[in-house]
Design a protein around this motif. Structure first.
Motif, mmCIF file in Angstrom:
data_model
loop_
_atom_site.group_PDB
_atom_site.id
_atom_site.type_symbol
_atom_site.label_atom_id
_atom_site.label_comp_id
_atom_site.label_asym_id
_atom_site.label_seq_id
_atom_site.Cartn_x
_atom_site.Cartn_y
_atom_site.Cartn_z
ATOM 1 N N TRP A 104 34.446 32.494 42.068
ATOM 2 C CA TRP A 104 35.861 32.410 41.685
ATOM 3 C C TRP A 104 36.804 33.022 42.724
ATOM 4 N N GLY A 105 36.277 33.375 43.891
ATOM 5 C CA GLY A 105 37.115 33.880 44.984
ATOM 6 C C GLY A 105 37.824 35.174 44.639
ATOM 7 N N ASN A 106 38.991 35.381 45.245
ATOM 8 C CA ASN A 106 39.722 36.650 45.059
ATOM 9 C C ASN A 106 40.166 36.852 43.611
ATOM 10 N N LYS A 107 40.439 35.730 42.935
ATOM 11 C CA LYS A 107 40.857 35.823 41.527
ATOM 12 C C LYS A 107 39.698 36.404 40.695
ATOM 13 N N GLY A 108 38.510 35.891 40.979
ATOM 14 C CA GLY A 108 37.311 36.370 40.277
ATOM 15 C C GLY A 108 37.032 37.829 40.576
ATOM 16 N N LEU A 109 37.262 38.213 41.820
ATOM 17 C CA LEU A 109 37.020 39.596 42.214
ATOM 18 C C LEU A 109 37.969 40.550 41.482
ATOM 19 N N ARG A 151 27.482 46.147 41.941
ATOM 20 C CA ARG A 151 27.798 45.567 43.262
ATOM 21 C C ARG A 151 27.676 44.051 43.212
ATOM 22 N N ASN A 152 26.649 43.561 42.558
ATOM 23 C CA ASN A 152 26.437 42.117 42.530
ATOM 24 C C ASN A 152 27.340 41.402 41.536
ATOM 25 N N PHE A 153 27.872 42.162 40.582
ATOM 26 C CA PHE A 153 28.871 41.585 39.686
ATOM 27 C C PHE A 153 30.133 41.231 40.499
ATOM 28 N N PHE A 154 30.486 42.146 41.421
ATOM 29 C CA PHE A 154 31.623 41.842 42.311
ATOM 30 C C PHE A 154 31.285 40.644 43.191
ATOM 31 N N TYR A 155 30.053 40.649 43.714
ATOM 32 C CA TYR A 155 29.643 39.606 44.663
ATOM 33 C C TYR A 155 29.653 38.224 44.000
ATOM 34 N N ILE A 156 29.006 38.117 42.848
ATOM 35 C CA ILE A 156 28.902 36.795 42.209
ATOM 36 C C ILE A 156 30.286 36.304 41.744
ATOM 37 N N ILE A 190 31.858 33.692 33.183
ATOM 38 C CA ILE A 190 31.539 35.106 32.953
ATOM 39 C C ILE A 190 32.308 35.567 31.721
ATOM 40 N N HIS A 191 31.558 36.074 30.742
ATOM 41 C CA HIS A 191 32.214 36.590 29.531
ATOM 42 C C HIS A 191 32.758 37.989 29.797
ATOM 43 N N LYS A 195 22.608 36.392 25.849
ATOM 44 C CA LYS A 195 23.541 35.483 26.534
ATOM 45 C C LYS A 195 23.781 34.296 25.603
ATOM 46 N N ASP A 196 24.359 33.251 26.137
ATOM 47 C CA ASP A 196 24.522 32.046 25.297
ATOM 48 C C ASP A 196 23.135 31.593 24.889
#
Lengths: 295, 551
Positions: A231-236, A221-226, A285-286, A134-135
Motif C-alpha cells: 500500500w506504499g506510503n499510505k499503508g506505512l 518490523r515486517n508489519f511496516f514492510y508488508i 490488513i485488519h 484470521k478470515d
C-alpha cells in the motif's frame, strides 16, 4: 474438492538448528513416520544458524524417511532457508515446508495432497489447538486469504514463478507475502480443514515477555514492510498509526522496529506490488497481529 | 545444626561502620566484617576468594537484620540443602525473580512493599536476586570457581551478574523467607537504568547470553544486538533462561517421578483421540526418569458397549501403555467423583502424582519439559488452563476451536471466596493427598467435586501456582458445563458448599480478611448497571444508533 492424485515422492523442508534437534527427533520425525500418506517422504533438515553443524548421528534412525542434512555456510532467515533447500533439492510438482515443533495428525499429508491441483499455489494445514484467528477459510472452496508457513504445501511452478520467499523479511510475515503473491499470480491459497497439525507455539504463553522479544521485533518490523510493499506510503502511515496503539509493546521496540524498516528501505530497492481490485477482499490488513484483537 | 557463617557489609563511610558496630554489640549479632572504599565487584570477589567460613551473608549497609539472624540463616541453609543438595546451590536471597514464571518474590520490608508475605517451606528457585542480602554458599561457589568478571566495576548489576555466573557454572539460586530483613532504601532506579546501558555491562550480556532482553527485579534490561541473526550468535550462546532451565533440569534429572494421567470417560467418543494425541506429544517431551502412565477410568457404560472402542485406542496409542479400569458401581457415589475414588485405590505408590483430565479436554505438552523439577518439591501444583469454544462432529478433532479464555493458576486462591473457577485438569496432586481425601470424606454429589477436592487438598498442604500452560478445556454443545437442566448441579453445589463450610475449610482469618477488603470493581459496576443512569445511557445509545442508521 479436486480429484485424487497419485504422486509418489514428497520433499519436506524443515529449517531448524543444532539446538532444536530434540523437536526434530521427538516430534517431527515420528509424526512424519506415522503418516498414512503412501508415497516416499524425503526430509531435508537445514541448519539455519549455520554455527554448529548438524551431523548425521544427531538425527534418529528412520526406516521410513529419507533424511538429508543441509549445513549452509552462513545463517539464513526463514524464507532464505527454504529458498536454499529448494534450489539444492529441486523438487517437482510440490513440496512441504514444516517447522520442527509441529506434530502432524496421521492423515495430514494425505489430506493436503488430496487437495492439491495445478491452480493451487499453497495449501496450509489447520493448526490445533490455536487456530489462526484470521478470515476463516471458505466452507466449500477452502480458499483463505493467507496461509501460515509453519506447515505448508507449495506448488513448485508457482514458487519458481515468484522467485521463492522474499528474503528481506528474514522472519515472520514472509508467508503472508507469499500467499498474496499466490493470489496475484492466479494461484489459489487453500486451507484443508481435514489436514490437522498440532502446534504448541510458545507465542500464546506470554508469561515472560522477554522470551518473545525477537519475535515481537520482527513482527513489528515486517508489519511496516508488508504494509509499504502493498500500500506504499499510505499503508506505512496506517501501519504506524496501528502500531502506536498497541498497548503491550514499549516505545523502544516500536521505534527500533520502525528504524530497522527505514534502514531496509534505504539500503534495498523495495519492489512495490499493486493489488488488483478484484483481490481487495483477499489482500487486506485488519489491524496488527494475528494473535490479538485490533487496537 | 549450626552452620559456619560470617556477615559482610560494604559501608558508604566510617560513620556507618561505627553505627553498625554499635548495633552488632548491642544486639549480639554474629561477627560482621565491615569494608569501605571499594566497589561491589571487588568486594564480592574478595569475599569469594578470602572467606574461610562455609557461608557468607552479604548485606547492604542500610539493611536491618533480625536479632535472631543466626538461627534464620541456619534454617535457610538447612532448607536449601534439603531441597537442592548442599553442593548444588550458589546463592540465596530474600527478593528476586522466580525462575520460569518470572514473578517477583520478596521477603522484605522496604519502601516498595506493603503486604506481609507468607512463609514458604522451601526456597523458591530464582532466576536472579536482589543484592540487599545475599547468602553465599562459599564452598560450592569456590568449588565451581564462581566469581564476578574482573573487568566489571561499580555498584550496580553485581547481584544479577553473580546469579548469572552461578547458573553458568551449574549452581542454582533461591529466594528464602528465612532471610527476611528490613531494607531502608527503595533503591536507585535511575542509576540502575544508566548502569545497564554502560558498555561494560552491555558487552557482558552480549557475550554471555543470546538474550535481547534480560529480566531483573529492578526492570528489564535491553541488550543491544545486531538483529540480522536469529536467536544465536556465532558463539552459539544459550539465553539466560535456557541456561537456568539446563541447570535446574540437570539438578533434578535423576529424581524419579511417577505421573499418572487419569482420563474420565463414559462414552466411546472420538474426542478422546485429541487428548491422546497431546499425551503422546507430552510423553515424547518427558525426561527418561519420569514414569508416565495413562489410566482410563470408564464409568456409566457397560464394558461390552465400550470395549471395542477401548481396544482401538489402545492399539493406536500403544506407546502410551494405556490401562483401563471399569467402574462397576458408578452411581453409588456419583460417577465423576466415584471414578477418581476407585482409580486411586488401584494406585499403590502414594508418592506418585495424579493428573485428572476429562476425555474431551487435552494437555499442553510444553509442561513436560518442566514436570520433573516442578513436581519434585511440591505435592500440589496448579497451572493455567486454556478454554476453547469448539464445535465437533464425529471426527478425532474439532471442526472449529477458538481460544476464548485463559484460566489462571492463581484462581485456586479465589476458591475460598466462593468463586469456583479452576478446572480439574489444572491441578496435579500427589496420590497420597487424594487417597486421604477419599478416605476421610464422603464426597456426596457430582459436578463440583473438582473444587471440593481442591479445597480439601489445600487445607493442610502447600500448593504452588505456576503460570505455565497445563491443559486445554473444551466448551462444546455436548459437555456437562453447557447442560440445560442444572438441577443436579444445584444439588451438588449446595452439598459441597455446605460441606466446605462445616469442615472449617474457610478459617476465621481468611474470612475476616476477605470481608475487610473493599468491594471489587466488577461488583460496583454490576450495581451501577442496575441504576437509572445506566438505563438512560443505554436508551441514548439505542436512539443514537437508530439516528445513524436512518441517516
Amino acid at each position: 474438492m479436486p480429484s485424487k492424485k497419485n504422486l509418489k515422492k514428497l520433499n519436506v523442508f524443515c529449517s531448524t538448528s543444532s539446538t532444536r534437534l530434540n523437536e526434530v527427533n521427538n516430534l517431527l520425525i515420528p509424526s512424519l513416520e506415522k503418516q498414512t500418506y503412501e508415497g516416499e517422504i524425503h526430509l531435508s533438515l537445514l541448519n539455519y544458524e549455520a554455527n554448529e553443524k548438524i551431523k548425521e548421528e544427531d538425527i534418529i534412525d528412520s526406516e521410513k524417511l529419507h533424511i538429508r542434512i543441509i549445513n549452509p555456510p552462513k545463517p539464513l532467515g526463514f524464507g532464505e532457508a527454504h529458498n536454499y533447500s529448494f534450489n539444492l533439492v529441486k523438487p517437482s510438482k510440490y513440496f512441504l515446508i514444516i517447522n520442527s515443533d509441529i506434530y502432524l495428525e496421521r492423515d495430514c499429508i494425505k489430506e493436503m495432497i488430496r487437495t492439491f491441483d495445478e491452480d493451487t499455489g499453497l495449501i496450509e494445514v489447520r493448526q490445533l489447538p490455536f487456530q489462526h484467528p484470521k478470515d476463516e477459510s471458505h466452507k466449500e472452496t477452502f480458499e483463505t486469504s493467507w496461509a501460515s508457513g509453519c506447515c505448508l504445501l507449495i506448488n513448485v511452478e508457482f514458487f519458481k514463478k515468484v522467485g521463492g520467499f522474499d528474503p528481506l523479511y528474514w522472519m515472520y510475515l514472509e508467508d503472508v507475502d507469499l500467499s498474496w503473491k499466490s493470489w496475484i499470480n492466479g494461484y489459489k491459497v487453500l486451507q484443508n480443514p481435514k489436514a490437522v497439525a498440532y502446534h504448541f507455539t510458545g507465542l500464546y504463553f506470554r508469561y515472560s515477555p522477554n522470551r518473545y522479544y525477537l519475535e515481537d521485533f520482527w513482527s513489528l518490523r515486517n508489519f511496516f514492510y508488508i504494509s509499504y510493499v502493498y500500500w506504499g506510503n499510505k499503508g506505512l502511515r496506517r501501519a504506524k498509526e496501528i502500531v502506536e496503539k498497541i498497548p503491550y509493546y514499549d516505545k523502544e521496540i516500536k521505534s527500533e522496529a520502525y528504524q530497522n524498516f527505514l534502514d531496509l528501505k534505504e539500503n534495498n530497492r523495495i519492489k512495490k506490488i499493486r493489488i488488483p481490485t478484484n483481490l481487495e477482499n483477499k489482500i487486506h490488513i485488519h489491524g496488527y497481529n494475528k494473535f490479538s484483537k485490533n487496537p | 545444626m549450626n552452620n559456619d557463617f560470617e556477615i559482610y557489609r560494604l559501608c558508604r563511610d566510617s560513620e556507618t561502620v561505627r553505627r553498625l558496630k554499635k548495633h552488632e554489640k548491642k544486639y549480639n549479632l554474629p561477627k560482621t566484617n565491615y569494608h569501605t572504599d571499594k566497589d561491589l565487584y571487588t568486594f564480592f570477589n574478595e569475599i569469594l576468594k578470602d572467606c574461610q567460613k562455609d557461608y557468607a551473608l552479604v548485606c547492604h549497609d542500610d539493611v536491618i537484620v533480625p536479632i535472631n539472624i543466626s538461627s534464620n540463616v541456619n534454617m535457610a541453609i538447612e532448607k536449601a540443602n534439603e531441597c537442592f543438595g548442599e553442593q548444588n546451590w550458589g546463592i540465596l536471597g530474600n527478593a528476586g525473580i522466580e525462575a520460569v514464571s518470572k514473578k517477583t518474590r520478596t521477603f522484605i520490608a522496604d519502601p516498595h512493599t506493603s503486604i506481609l508475605p507468607y512463609k514458604t517451606e522451601i526456597p523458591i528457585l530464582a532466576e536472579s536476586l536482589d543484592g540487599n542480602t545475599m547468602l553465599l554458599n562459599i564452598k560450592s561457589l569456590k568449588n565451581k570457581n564462581v566469581s564476578l568478571p574482573k573487568n566489571l566495576k561499580g555498584f550496580h548489576l553485581y547481584d544479577l551478574i553473580l546469579c548469572m555466573e552461578s547458573y553458568k557454572k551449574g549452581l542454582v539460586c533461591g529466594i528464602s523467607s528465612w532471610l527476611y530483613v528490613k531494607h531502608d532504601s527503595p533503591g536507585n532506579y535511575e542509576a540502575f537504568i544508566n548502569a545497564s546501558k554502560q558498555r561494560q555491562f552491555q558487552n557482558y550480556f552480549k557475550n554471555s547470553f543470546s538474550n535481547h532482553l534480560i529480566t531483573s527485579i529492578n526492570d528489564n534490561i535491553q541488550v543491544e544486538r545486531e538483529y540480522k541473526h536469529l536467536n544465536r550468535n556465532s558463539k552459539n550462546l544459550l539465553s539466560f533462561e535456557e541456561t537456568i532451565q539446563k541447570t535446574i533440569s540437570s539438578l533434578y534429572k535423576n529424581s524419579p517421578i511417577k505421573l499418572n494421567v487419569l482420563i474420565r470417560i463414559h462414552t466411546p467418543s472420538r474426542k478422546v483421540f485429541r487428548l491422546l494425541e497431546t499425551l503422546e506429544i507430552f510423553r515424547r517431551n518427558l525426561n527418561k526418569n519420569v514414569e508416565f502412565n495413562v489410566i482410563l477410568g470408564i464409568n456409566n457404560i457397560s464394558e461390552k458397549e465400550i470395549s471395542p472402542f477401548i481396544k482401538e485406542i489402545k492399539k493406536e496409542y500403544s506407546n502410551l501403555m494405556i490401562k483401563d479400569i471399569y467402574i462397576k458401581e458408578s452411581r453409588e457415589r456419583y460417577p465423576r467423583v466415584n471414578v477418581i475414588g476407585e482409580v486411586i485405590k488401584t494406585i499403590e505408590d502414594e508418592d506418585s502424582y495424579i493428573w485428572i483430565v476429562d476425555y474431551d479436554d487435552f494437555v499442553m505438552p510444553e509442561i513436560a519439559k518442566h514436570i520433573q523439577w516442578v513436581l519434585s518439591n511440591n505435592d500440589i501444583v496448579a497451572g493455567d488452563s486454556y478454554v476453547f469454544n469448539e464445535q465437533w462432529d464425529k471426527k478425532k478433532f474439532p471442526i472449529t476451536s477458538e481460544l476464548s479464555d485463559i484460566i489462571k493458576s492463581e484462581n485456586i486462591n479465589t476458591l475460598l471466596t466462593g468463586k469456583i473457577y479452576i478446572p480439574v485438569c489444572s491441578i496435579i496432586y500427589k496420590t497420597k493427598i487424594l487417597k486421604r481425601i477419599f478416605n476421610e470424606n464422603q464426597l456426596l454429589g457430582d459436578y463440583y467435586e473438582d473444587y471440593a477436592i481442591t479445597l480439601l487438598a489445600v487445607k493442610d498442604n502447600e500448593y504452588w501456582c505456576l503460570p505455565l500452560p497445563f491443559a486445554g478445556i473444551s466448551y462444546h454443545g455436548g459437555n456437562t458445563v453447557l447442560e440445560q437442566d442444572r438441577t443436579h448441579w444445584d444439588y451438588s453445589y449446595a452439598t459441597f458448599l455446605s460441606e466446605i463450610i462445616n469442615k472449617n475449610l474457610v478459617n476465621k482469618k481468611t474470612y475476616s480478611l476477605f470481608n475487610s477488603l473493599p468491594p471489587s470493581r466488577d461488583a460496583e459496576f454490576e450495581s451501577f448497571k442496575k441504576g437509572l443512569i445506566w438505563k438512560y445511557l443505554q436508551k441514548y445509545r439505542k436512539i443514537k444508533h437508530l439516528i445513524k442508521k436512518t441517516i
